[in-house]
Design an enzyme around this catalytic site. Structure first.
Site, short mmCIF file in Angstrom:
data_model
loop_
_atom_site.label_atom_id
_atom_site.label_comp_id
_atom_site.label_asym_id
_atom_site.label_seq_id
_atom_site.Cartn_x
_atom_site.Cartn_y
_atom_site.Cartn_z
N HIS A 157 0.85 -1.18 0.25
CA HIS A 157 0.19 -0.04 0.02
C HIS A 157 0.42 1.34 -0.02
O HIS A 157 1.88 1.65 1.25
CB HIS A 157 -1.15 -0.15 1.38
CG HIS A 157 -1.79 0.82 1.30
ND1 HIS A 157 -2.62 1.49 0.17
CD2 HIS A 157 -1.97 2.33 2.48
CE1 HIS A 157 -3.72 2.96 0.79
NE2 HIS A 157 -2.56 2.96 1.72
N ASP A 159 1.25 5.35 0.09
CA ASP A 159 0.04 6.80 0.31
C ASP A 159 0.89 7.76 -1.11
O ASP A 159 2.01 8.09 -0.70
CB ASP A 159 0.02 7.12 1.31
CG ASP A 159 -1.08 6.25 2.38
OD1 ASP A 159 -2.34 6.17 1.85
OD2 ASP A 159 -0.33 5.22 3.16
N ASP A 271 -8.50 1.21 1.73
CA ASP A 271 -8.27 1.98 3.04
C ASP A 271 -8.29 3.33 3.33
O ASP A 271 -8.05 4.40 3.90
CB ASP A 271 -6.29 2.92 3.19
CG ASP A 271 -5.72 2.94 4.08
OD1 ASP A 271 -5.75 3.10 5.51
OD2 ASP A 271 -4.59 4.34 4.35
N ASP A 411 1.43 -1.27 4.45
CA ASP A 411 2.24 -0.17 4.30
C ASP A 411 3.47 -0.13 3.47
O ASP A 411 5.22 -0.69 3.84
CB ASP A 411 1.74 1.12 5.04
CG ASP A 411 0.38 1.55 5.17
OD1 ASP A 411 -0.45 1.04 4.64
OD2 ASP A 411 0.50 1.98 5.56
N HIS A 561 -6.94 9.69 -0.85
CA HIS A 561 -7.40 9.50 1.00
C HIS A 561 -6.78 9.96 1.98
O HIS A 561 -7.17 9.57 3.02
CB HIS A 561 -7.70 8.38 1.35
CG HIS A 561 -6.79 6.92 1.10
ND1 HIS A 561 -6.24 5.77 0.33
CD2 HIS A 561 -6.23 6.65 2.12
CE1 HIS A 561 -5.43 5.59 0.73
NE2 HIS A 561 -4.81 5.44 1.76
#
Length: 1159
Positions: A157, A159, A271, A411, A561
């Site tokens: 994941h 971000d 998420d 993550d 997000h």
């Protein structure tokens, strides 16, 4: 983004919360699954028997019917006709002429999220090892007939901004992760992986060598690497507007298709903090087949798991024809990290996160339960595999099929080859052991999301998992149908994630300004190129292509997000804000040049990207976090200034507009040099020591053609026009004497109440506190609207969580300053209230307009200036609350992504913060008499109705502490900002509880607020004695579009490739429509002289534009990549006939087309 949990509470702390995935596989022609032949035959036999039985009962009850006569039958006989059974197919009547507006009907489904909320007791019972569930067991014979098929899906994941900026993450982590994926998958064809965010993949692709690019492409095409979702980011679903969601997915999907040649078909959203049904609709209309979601309320997960309903068909609440159905897998446990994905016992699952092995020296934290992963060997493989398979079996009992999904990641995982090899090597040994023992009735392997969904659908075709009486879906048989959304999310105890609906509201507002500015620029570019038929005039618009692409991507990035949610570190927020600011400036410069070409002020051959424009945007921002300011027009004696207005709406706009001027004695003329009635008022500001700025607001009523331009002139001197009429001022103030601004007259208010009014309504205010008390309508009906400004004290709140200590307390005291400005066009009450703080955190203006038969006349404009600055406001959350007399029974409606409304109910069994919901653009309450009170917003905020008749909206929050979800800071970087609401009172609203739509008037009010008129002013004044050329107007539409038809976007999808030779099957323009569903009981009030029709007739592309021929019209998906209408679920699957298309209410439709000038 990862979120931490305290050690031991939910299976241990995780350093990161996983959030991403990607799609792969070349697109295939995917048809909806059909029920098996045997099932169909059984079904038909039962239906036939039931029909015969029903016929006999009907004959017994009614007797034999008499023949139909040619004369009209009486009402009595017609009332005895056979009941109509609700059809499952589209309600389409005389397709060429009319589609029934079914927007008030509601879907038939097995589960609604409202029913779940009604049923669940929200007691947070401790379930043992699976804290939020129960002690899961199994018999052992469940897999004898159908063995357990386990797909372990490795993921990482990433971000695009959270604790670091997107570029910092790329350089430190994501770049190495993508390198690792290519290298590790290439070593063994059994290895699989999924990737989600194109923002990182595109950045990596630019840096990658040709051999690495080829390696990644090969892995995607051979099915080892799947791109899931494939948007620019994994977008937030609470605050994002549907325009931006479509943009961000299309940006990522188009880059992927152009670069690698694949189109994603599975969505992966692990998420986002809660899920919107709008997302399910948009994905289906983009050709996606399956979705995966994770962060839903832990009590909802438990309830769904108890009944094996974690996999379902998501259907839109208005959809009575099953055209919006999409298959969903909901993950069952607390997080998407490895401890919470292999099974219900995190202490055991953590032992199979081989990146946490002590001996290997990895950087990840150790398992907080005390037992750590160890290398798998031939000596321990039987014991380790048995332990892991036990978790897999327990997890599989929560689902209907024997096909099991096991995500493997977290993550920013798989950052180097050592870590990747540790996971792949150990799992392969475990799989080999499981697969070589037939007695285990299990087969385990690495898989992609597509591998999982393909196997699941194949099993569901062979084995019927439908329950008796289940509605289900024809899409995938064997699963329940569900409608509703998944807000507000709680991950544990009473920790509700409703704070992020409001965190960093300044940037939530900038987001929407960038959206409407981008849309305006896209529309202008489409007209510049559409009306152009020579290479020469293509140069200016196409030279802007790189900046337009950057603007799309900067908007897309902020939909992440942790972007629009306001949940990133301060310096990351600054990075997002700076990117948006840069793009806003670029777009405004482009638009200011484009209007010169569209109005013919300068010929295109003189216009290059480098030449300065004659105009500039009237609203400017000095830096990324500064409030926009109006550029004042000097209006010196003997001079005039040109003002050009752009109308981004599909209908003619007639409304009162304003600019800021330095002098009061001026006039307004239109493009024909005709005098225009105008009003001048003093400009007020949020400063109790100096209420007036010394400048003036100049108001006049403008009329601007749809998607067009109109010119006005501001003149000071000999133009034979009356000067702008001065407002009359009234005041109630602690100042003595009151500083009356020149040249106005001022009088003191000597009563306890005061009013402002127009022909539709009178607003009554309390002079002592400056707050609205009630609205008296022209029909003499009264609506009590007692305005209250309050504060929550919330020492436990943070960027994500709202955790107030008790209710909000009013902050306005008697005293303060009240100024009323009364004029021909605008009446305004400005209040700087007295509060316990020396400097009030809020001041506000309330306005009504008298434009004469305009939409504006119907609304009440509320403008709140908010400054939650300084430590006096630490741990405070500011709200405005409207206390009405409407008996809404604590039921209200708020919008989902600006696209549809969702019914909300305040429950006593959940805490106050759980009764707060996202409000991207609209909320309303309604009562038993058909009265409705609506609040339209131009930015996303949070809303609640905590008592009967109340509607409250949170404006800003300032919080000192971190709320324990991994961010590691509070929210202290508040900015001065302005929040604008448009209040509307409707009457005669339909009393339909299930699907409640705005009135047509309400839709238009919201559209005008969110797509405001763009104002441009000349950089230099002109001498009044020299007759300037008349710039006139630009009116590209042959006639205004129907009032319920909205142009979502009109764009050139690939502007940098526009001048390349035209490919036969690839039209260069795209037009996206939304036909609004509206409450018809109140539609007449939305019908104004400039709003004369609704879209019951087909839209005709051939005569839509003036002097532009539209050719090659092709329906397409919302990401502009799919042209198989059956995959997209649309009920009409025929190509447009003679350029005519009919769009059903609530639908969003995209078309590719080609434009060429007729002249």
């Amino acid at each position: 983004m990862p979120r931490r949990s305290p050690p031991g509470s939910y299976g241990g702390s995780q350093s990161l919360l996983p959030t991403t995935s990607s799609k792969s596989k070349l697109p295939t022609n995917r048809k909806p699954r059909k029920r098996t032949k045997a099932l169909l035959i059984n079904f038909l036999l039962i239906a036939l028997l039931l029909s015969l039985l029903f016929l006999l009962l009907t004959l017994l009850h009614f007797g034999v019917p008499s023949p139909i006569s040619s004369s009209s039958s009486s009402s009595s006989s017609s009332s005895r006709s056979t009941p109509i059974v609700k059809p499952r197919k589209s309600i389409i009547i005389n397709r060429r002429r009319h589609i029934v507006n079914v927007s008030a009907s509601s879907a038939v489904v097995d589960i609604t999220t409202k029913d779940l909320y009604d049923k669940i007791e929200f007691r947070d019972v401790d379930g043992g090892p699976w804290k939020q569930g129960w002690n899961v067991t199994y018999r052992g014979d469940e897999w004898e007939k159908e063995k357990l098929k386990i797909f372990v899906v490795p993921h990482s994941h990433n971000d695009p901004g959270w604790k670091l900026t997107v570029e910092e993450y790329y350089q430190l982590q994501s770049r190495q992760i993508l390198d690792t994926i290519v290298e590790t998958l290439s070593k063994d064809s059994r290895r699989k992986f999924i990737w989600e965010e194109m923002s990182y993949l595109e950045r990596w692709w630019r840096d990658a060598s040709p051999s690495k690019q080829e390696g990644l492409s090969s892995l995607i095409k051979n099915g080892q690497l799947e791109i899931v979702g494939g948007g620019w980011v994994m977008n937030d679903e609470a605050n994002s507007h549907y325009f931006a969601i479509i943009e961000q997915i299309a940006e990522g999907n188009m880059w992927l298709n152009d670069t690698i040649g694949v189109i994603p078909k599975n969505s992966w959203a692990i998420d986002p903090f809660g899920y919107s049904s709008t997302m399910a609709y948009l994905l289906r209309r983009m050709g996606f087949e399956n979705m995966l979601i994770q962060r839903t309320h832990y009590e909802l997960k438990k309830e769904l798991a108890l009944h094996k309903n974690l996999e379902y068909i998501w259907r839109q609440s208005w959809d009575i024809t099953e055209t919006t159905d999409i298959f969903v897998h909901m993950m069952p446990f607390y997080s998407y990290d490895i401890p919470h994905t292999c099974g219900p016992e995190p202490a055991i699952c953590c032992q199979f996160d081989f990146a946490r092995m002590r001996a290997r020296g990895f950087k990840y934290e150790l398992c907080p339960w005390g037992e750590h992963p160890v290398e798998t060997t031939q000596e321990n493989v039987q014991e380790r595999a048995s332990k892991l398979l036990d978790q897999y079996r327990k997890k599989s009992t929560l689902y209907r099929t024997n096909t099991l999904l096991i995500p493997l990641g977290d993550d920013f995982r798989f950052i180097n080859m050592d870590e990747a090899e540790a996971q792949f090597r150990n799992y392969q040994i475990l799989f080999d052991h499981i697969n070589s023992n037939p007695s285990l009735n299990a087969e385990a392997k690495f898989g992609t999301l597509d591998d999982y969904f393909t196997a699941l659908r194949e099993e569901a075709e062979r084995v019927n998992y439908s329950l008796p009486g289940e509605v289900g879906s024809g899409q995938v048989v064997g699963f329940p149908s569900l409608s509703g959304d998944f807000f507000t999310y709680a991950d544990r105890q009473q920790d509700y994630w409703s704070g992020y609906y409001v965190s960093r509201p300044f940037f939530k507002a900038v987001d929407r300004v960038l959206e409407h500015t981008l849309r305006g620029a896209e529309i202008m570019m489409s007209f510049l190129l559409g009306y152009c038929h020579r290479v020469q005039c293509e140069k200016f618009p196409t030279s802007f292509a790189h900046k337009l692409t950057a603007a799309r991507r900067n908007l897309a990035l902020f939909q992440h997000h942790d972007g629009v949610t306001g949940t990133a570190k301060d310096h990351v927020v600054q990075d997002y804000g700076s990117r948006m600011h840069t793009s806003l400036q670029d777009l405004q410069i482009f638009m200011s040049k484009a209007i010169e070409v569209l109005l013919g002020i300068r010929k295109e051959k003189e216009k290059s990207d480098q030449s300065p424009s004659l105009f500039e945007a009237e609203q400017v921002r000095s830096k990324y976090d500064a409030q926009p300011v109006h550029k004042p027009i000097a209006a010196r004696e003997g001079h005039l200034h040109t003002v050009i207005l752009f109308n981004p709406s599909e209908q003619t706009r007639e409304e009162v507009v304003n600019v800021v001027v330095n002098r009061a004695a001026i006039s307004v003329l239109d493009s024909n040099w005709t005098c225009v009635l105008s009003q001048i008022s003093p400009e007020v500001q949020h400063d109790k020591t100096k209420l007036f700025t010394g400048r003036h607001r100049l108001y006049w009523k403008a009329s601007i053609p749809a998607l067009g331009l109109r010119t006005y002139y501001i003149a000071n001197g000999n133009v034979e026009c009356e000067k702008a009429t001065q407002s009359k001022l009234k005041y109630a103030s602690e100042f003595d004497p009151f500083p009356c601004p020149s040249p106005y007259s001022c009088s003191k208010i000597d009563s306890d109440v005061t009013e402002i009014r127009n022909e539709h309504q009178t607003l009554v205010f309390d002079v002592n506190n400056g707050l609205l008390q009630k609205i008296v309508h022209s029909n003499e009906k009264e609506t009590v609207v007692s305005e209250e400004i309050g504060m929550y004290t919330s020492p436990d709140s943070g960027a994500y969580l709202f955790k107030p200590k008790g209710g909000a307390q009013p902050i306005v005291q008697s005293g303060g300053h009240l100024v009323i400005s009364e004029g021909l066009l605008v009446q305004e009450v400005f209040s700087y209230p007295k509060t316990r703080w020396e400097k009030s955190p809020i001041s506000h203006s309330t306005r009504v307009y008298t434009g004469g038969n305009t939409l504006q006349d119907q609304v009440i404009e509320m403008e709140y200036h908010v400054e939650l600055l300084g430590e006096d406001f630490n741990d405070q959350e500011l709200i405005v609350r409207y206390k009405t007399g409407i008996d809404n029974k604590k039921i209200f409606y708020s919008d989902l992504n600006g696209f549809q409304m969702s019914r909300r109910e305040t429950y006593d069994k959940i805490p106050l913060q759980g009764n707060y919901y996202p409000m991207p653009s609209l909320a309303f309450i309604q009562g038993s008499t058909g009265q409705r009170f609506s609040v339209h917003s131009r930015q996303s905020l949070g809303v609640a109705s905590l008592e009967d008749g109340w509607l409250e909206i949170m404006l800003d929050r300032r919080l000192v502490r971190d709320d324990g979800r991994g961010l590691g800071q509070g929210v202290m970087d508040n900015r001065a900002m302005t929040v604008v609401f448009h209040l509307l009172v409707d009457f005669n609203i339909s009393q339909v509880d299930s699907v409640s739509n705005p009135s047509l008037l309400s839709h238009l009010v919201g559209a005008h607020l969110n797509y405001p008129i763009n104002t441009f002013i000349a950089k230099k004044p002109q001498d009044i004695s020299v007759r300037v050329p008349q710039y006139g107007s630009f009116a590209p539409l042959a006639k205004p579009l129907p009032c319920d038809l909205h142009i979502v976007n009109f764009k050139v999808p690939r502007p940098s490739k526009y001048s390349q030779p035209l490919e036969e099957d690839k039209p260069r323009f795209a037009l996206i429509f939304n036909r609004r569903g509206y409450d018809k009981a109140y539609c007449h009030k939305g019908r104004r002289p400039n709003c004369t029709s609704v879209a019951n007739e087909p839209v005709n592309f051939s005569d839509m534009f003036k002097d532009l021929a539209v050719t090659k019209v092709k329906p397409t998906s919302l990401n502009l990549l799919q042209e198989d209408m059956e995959i997209l679920g649309y009920d009409d699957q025929e190509p447009p006939q003679k350029g005519q298309v009919l769009i059903s209410p609530m639908e969003i439709r995209a078309y590719k087309l080609e434009l060429r000038p007729l002249k």
